[in-house]
Design an enzyme around this catalytic site. Structure first.
Site, PDB file in Angstrom:
ATOM      1  N   LYS A  67     -10.987  -2.134   6.159  1.00  0.00           N
ATOM      2  CA  LYS A  67      -9.831  -1.755   6.965  1.00  0.00           C
ATOM      3  C   LYS A  67     -10.347  -1.273   8.315  1.00  0.00           C
ATOM      4  CE  LYS A  67      -6.340   1.936   7.147  1.00  0.00           C
ATOM      5  NZ  LYS A  67      -5.606   2.935   6.357  1.00  0.00           N
ATOM      6  N   ARG A  83       0.008  10.212   1.538  1.00  0.00           N
ATOM      7  CA  ARG A  83       0.374  11.146   2.608  1.00  0.00           C
ATOM      8  C   ARG A  83       1.488  12.095   2.192  1.00  0.00           C
ATOM      9  NH1 ARG A  83       0.526   6.806   7.662  1.00  0.00           N
ATOM     10  NH2 ARG A  83      -1.653   6.143   7.485  1.00  0.00           N
ATOM     11  N   GLU A  90       0.849  -1.192   0.000  1.00  0.00           N
ATOM     12  CA  GLU A  90       0.000   0.000   0.000  1.00  0.00           C
ATOM     13  C   GLU A  90       0.882   1.238   0.000  1.00  0.00           C
ATOM     14  OE1 GLU A  90      -2.808   2.555   3.046  1.00  0.00           O
ATOM     15  OE2 GLU A  90      -2.873   0.362   3.211  1.00  0.00           O
TER      16      GLU A  90
END
Length: 213
Positions: free
Chosen positions: A132, A48, A44
């Site tokens: 998630k 960010r 992943e």
């Protein structure tokens, strides 16, 4: 293959999902190679940092054998951008109606982030069965996921947040686990020092634990 099956296939061999924030473009390929050498081939890459999207594009072009997800996707523009970049799946830190609807229309699967039973229900009614859980440790850790198993018997989870070598075994023991997510196999100090051998060592240790579950 439907999207639930597609997510299951990503983690059929190794129930681990390293969560990676790229700080230097030069790290992208050697970091991915170090993880792959340790047996982890589903990654992943988060948005960010500003290098997240270019990193996804680079990995899809240069390492087509890897399965690259896009993380920290929070809005429609980002969702569409990572689709165009070639991401194999999308991960969000939480849910909105917009994101859930985008996931239904998208050609790639969405792993929506939840923190409560009510959020699971919001996704469940639209057909989502994989979620998630973030931030997992703050929310109650493995005990929370065991509690979710009662009312949501056909749901599996990818917990992230606060998970590392000290507690990963608690999550690997869960029957409703999809994968364990986290950054402990890519510690900042090792990446900053370009210590790819250390990242491979940590990856091998994690995959050995996962294989024994």
């Amino acid at each position: 293959m439907d999207k639930t099956q597609a997510l299951d296939a990503l983690f059929a061999d190794v129930t681990l999902l390293p969560v990676i924030s790229i700080e230097r473009e030069a790290d992208v390929l050697p970091l991915a190679d170090a993880l792959a050498a340790g047996g982890i081939t589903t990654l992943e890459i988060t948005l960010r940092t500003s290098l997240g999207l270019p990193a996804i594009e680079l990995l899809r072009r240069e390492r087509p054998q890897l399965r690259i997800g896009a993380g920290t996707v929070t809005n429609a523009a980002q969702f569409q951008a990572v689709e165009q970049a070639g991401a194999h799946f999308v991960v969000t830190p939480g849910i909105t109606e917009e994101l859930l609807q985008l996931g239904l229309r998208s050609r790639i699967p969405l792993l929506p982030g939840i923190a409560t039973a009510s959020e699971i229900l919001a996704g469940y009614r639209l057909g989502y069965r994989r979620f998630k859980v973030f931030p997992a440790e703050v929310l109650g850790g493995a005990a929370l996921l065991r509690s979710f198993a009662g009312p949501f018997k056909d749901v599996r989870f990818c917990p992230t947040g606060g998970i590392g070598q000290q507690n990963i075994d608690q999550y690997l023991a869960l029957d409703n686990l999809l994968a364990v997510g986290g950054s402990w196999v890519t510690p900042k100090a090792a990446v900053a020092a370009a210590d790819w051998a250390e990242i491979t060592r940590l990856s091998r240790a994690a995959t050995a634990l996962a294989a024994a579950r």
